[in-house]
Design an enzyme around this catalytic site. Structure first.
Site, PDB file in Angstrom:
ATOM      1  N   ASP A  14       0.877  -1.168   0.000  1.00  8.97           N
ATOM      2  CA  ASP A  14       0.000   0.000   0.000  1.00  8.97           C
ATOM      3  C   ASP A  14       0.914   1.218   0.000  1.00  8.97           C
ATOM      4  O   ASP A  14       1.605   1.482   0.987  1.00  8.97           O
ATOM      5  CB  ASP A  14      -0.884  -0.020   1.244  1.00  8.97           C
ATOM      6  CG  ASP A  14      -1.717   1.248   1.407  1.00  8.97           C
ATOM      7  OD1 ASP A  14      -1.645   2.115   0.523  1.00  8.97           O
ATOM      8  OD2 ASP A  14      -2.420   1.364   2.430  1.00  8.97           O
ATOM      9  N   ASP A 134      -7.613  -7.395   2.019  1.00  4.27           N
ATOM     10  CA  ASP A 134      -7.346  -6.019   2.444  1.00  4.27           C
ATOM     11  C   ASP A 134      -8.034  -5.760   3.776  1.00  4.27           C
ATOM     12  O   ASP A 134      -9.121  -6.268   4.035  1.00  4.27           O
ATOM     13  CB  ASP A 134      -7.855  -5.027   1.388  1.00  4.27           C
ATOM     14  CG  ASP A 134      -7.478  -3.590   1.717  1.00  4.27           C
ATOM     15  OD1 ASP A 134      -6.403  -3.383   2.305  1.00  4.27           O
ATOM     16  OD2 ASP A 134      -8.247  -2.676   1.372  1.00  4.27           O
ATOM     17  N   TYR A 231       2.416   1.335  14.497  1.00  6.90           N
ATOM     18  CA  TYR A 231       1.379   1.083  13.508  1.00  6.90           C
ATOM     19  C   TYR A 231       1.632   1.923  12.254  1.00  6.90           C
ATOM     20  O   TYR A 231       1.770   3.143  12.312  1.00  6.90           O
ATOM     21  CB  TYR A 231      -0.008   1.439  14.072  1.00  6.90           C
ATOM     22  CG  TYR A 231      -1.101   1.252  13.055  1.00  6.90           C
ATOM     23  CD1 TYR A 231      -1.571  -0.020  12.752  1.00  6.90           C
ATOM     24  CD2 TYR A 231      -1.645   2.330  12.369  1.00  6.90           C
ATOM     25  CE1 TYR A 231      -2.568  -0.208  11.805  1.00  6.90           C
ATOM     26  CE2 TYR A 231      -2.642   2.159  11.424  1.00  6.90           C
ATOM     27  CZ  TYR A 231      -3.098   0.877  11.152  1.00  6.90           C
ATOM     28  OH  TYR A 231      -4.075   0.694  10.214  1.00  6.90           O
ATOM     29  N   LYS A 234      -2.181  -1.985   7.762  1.00  4.60           N
ATOM     30  CA  LYS A 234      -2.462  -3.412   7.921  1.00  4.60           C
ATOM     31  C   LYS A 234      -1.569  -4.239   7.014  1.00  4.60           C
ATOM     32  O   LYS A 234      -0.996  -3.763   6.056  1.00  4.60           O
ATOM     33  CB  LYS A 234      -3.926  -3.704   7.615  1.00  4.60           C
ATOM     34  CG  LYS A 234      -4.872  -3.274   8.717  1.00  4.60           C
ATOM     35  CD  LYS A 234      -4.432  -3.715  10.094  1.00  4.60           C
ATOM     36  CE  LYS A 234      -4.335  -5.215  10.231  1.00  4.60           C
ATOM     37  NZ  LYS A 234      -3.794  -5.608  11.550  1.00  4.60           N
TER      38      LYS A 234
END
Length: 396
Positions: A14, A134, A231, A234
């Site tokens: 991504d 996703d 973070y 994902k």
């Protein structure tokens, strides 16, 4: 004469999206296709296909260079670098999100992009399925693959196919401790399930045939937050599967998505449970609460190292047309169930089981809240409860 083994690689990342975490801009996809077209002309790649699921760009590549090859991973790195430049020039959301290092070191592992690769001797007919997810994490595939490879009520081939009946070796990764173990079915089926039940720690990496067919499937198990230390997005895993003739059939791979609503962790800020929504890549934009988690399934035949879909024979330059297994009305009911289940989970608000347990959340304000309240917490002065022993009555 020993046949040369082919390698199928899927590398994804991504690196920017139009309007939040929705989809990459078409120019980013086109840039990746242009780079891989040149790599094919140079003989680096045998064939390729550029696609996406949600905001992730997925690169399918075939070659004879083996796994973890510098040229192959370098080609993918170049694609993501160029796509990132485009995303930044457009001020797209999360531009370059999955690129965690400034320089390519020969392999994308640890650099941000996820990868799944398998090397095998091509059979007379080689049907392949490519699953792309996703807004979720690598362990999301584990319950599904367990149904496919361990459950004869899903895969009848485990009973009626003599080679499938010999079982499979399952490579399981401890994603926290960076260790792996290989276990065999059917002998260790219950122990395999006992381990995989902890989806926060254990995930299937690879399944191999015990009948000499070679690898059956491989999953990307890269954990972005562990690599980056915080973070950053994902993990959005991919899964490559070979099918038929001693392996699960195409229908046995797809049946679980029609029969069950699979709950997976990771949508909306990487902090909630949602239900897999099987769909076409074109329908994989998150439209409800940044989700629900999308999953696509594209199919190709492998033909002497090249991808063969619904396009004319010998199509070059990645202009392929895969079979889209989830992009048809058969899965309408599964999609409806996914929305229904996800909406129910959302009714729980900021409480488990709507959100992930604290130790599994990609980021949370709880540590700061606890630190702020530390001086306000007081000991609870609980009086010990006296035990009362009743005398046994005389029943005479």
């Amino acid at each position: 004469m020993v046949k040369e083994k082919v390698t199928v690689s899927v590398i994804k990342a991504d690196v920017g999206s139009v309007v939040g975490h929705s989809r990459p801009h078409p120019s980013m996809m086109q840039a990746a296709k242009k780079i891989l077209t040149e790599k094919q002309k140079q003989g680096v790649l045998e064939d390729f296909y550029v696609t996406r699921v949600g905001d992730d760009i997925n690169l399918f590549m075939t070659h004879y260079k083996g796994e973890n090859n510098k040229e192959i991973h370098g080609a993918a790195w170049d694609c993501f670098q160029e796509a990132t430049k485009i995303a930044k020039s457009m001020k797209l959301y999360a531009a370059g999100q999955d690129i965690l290092t400034d320089a390519f070191s020969g392999n994308v592992k640890g650099a941000g992009p996820g990868s799944a690769e398998m090397t095998f001797e091509e059979r007379g007919s080689e049907p392949m399925l490519f699953f792309m997810a996703d807004k979720t994490e690598p362990s999301a595939y584990s319950p599904i693959l367990s149904r496919i490879y361990l459950d004869p009520f899903t895969t009848t081939g485990l009973v009626v196919d003599a080679r499938a009946k010999k079982g499979f070796d399952v490579e399981i990764h401890d994603v926290l401790d960076h260790k792996k173990v290989v276990m065999s079915s059917p002998e260790e089926t219950l122990n395999i399930l006992a381990l995989l039940g902890d989806t926060s720690r254990y995930a299937i990496k690879r399944v191999s045939s015990r009948a000499g067919i070679g690898p059956a499937c491989v999953v990307s198990t890269d954990k972005l937050n562990m690599t980056a230390g915080k973070y950053v997005g994902k993990d959005d895993p991919v899964c490559i599967c070979r099918s038929q003739s001693g392996l699960p059939s195409v229908g046995e791979y797809t049946q679980p998505f029609l029969m069950t609503s699979w709950i997976a962790g990771g949508w909306m800020r990487g902090s909630h449970y949602g239900t897999f929504y099987p769909c076409s890549p074109e329908d994989s934009d998150p439209t409800y609460f940044d989700g629900p988690p999308r999953i696509c399934c594209l199919g190709f035949q492998l033909n002497n190292g090249k991808l063969q879909g619904l396009e004319p024979l010998n199509t070059k330059g990645g202009d392929h047309i895969p079979v889209d297994f989830f992009g048809n009305p058969t899965f309408d009911s599964a999609r409806a169930n996914a929305i229904k289940t996800s909406k129910f989970l959302r009714t729980q608000g900021p409480f488990t089981p709507s959100i992930l347990p604290a130790e599994e959340m990609e980021y949370t304000s709880r540590p700061e809240v606890i630190k702020e309240l530390k001086s306000r917490f007081e000991s609870v002065d609980e009086k010990p409860v006296k035990s009362v022993t009743k005398k046994k009555k005389d029943v005479e």
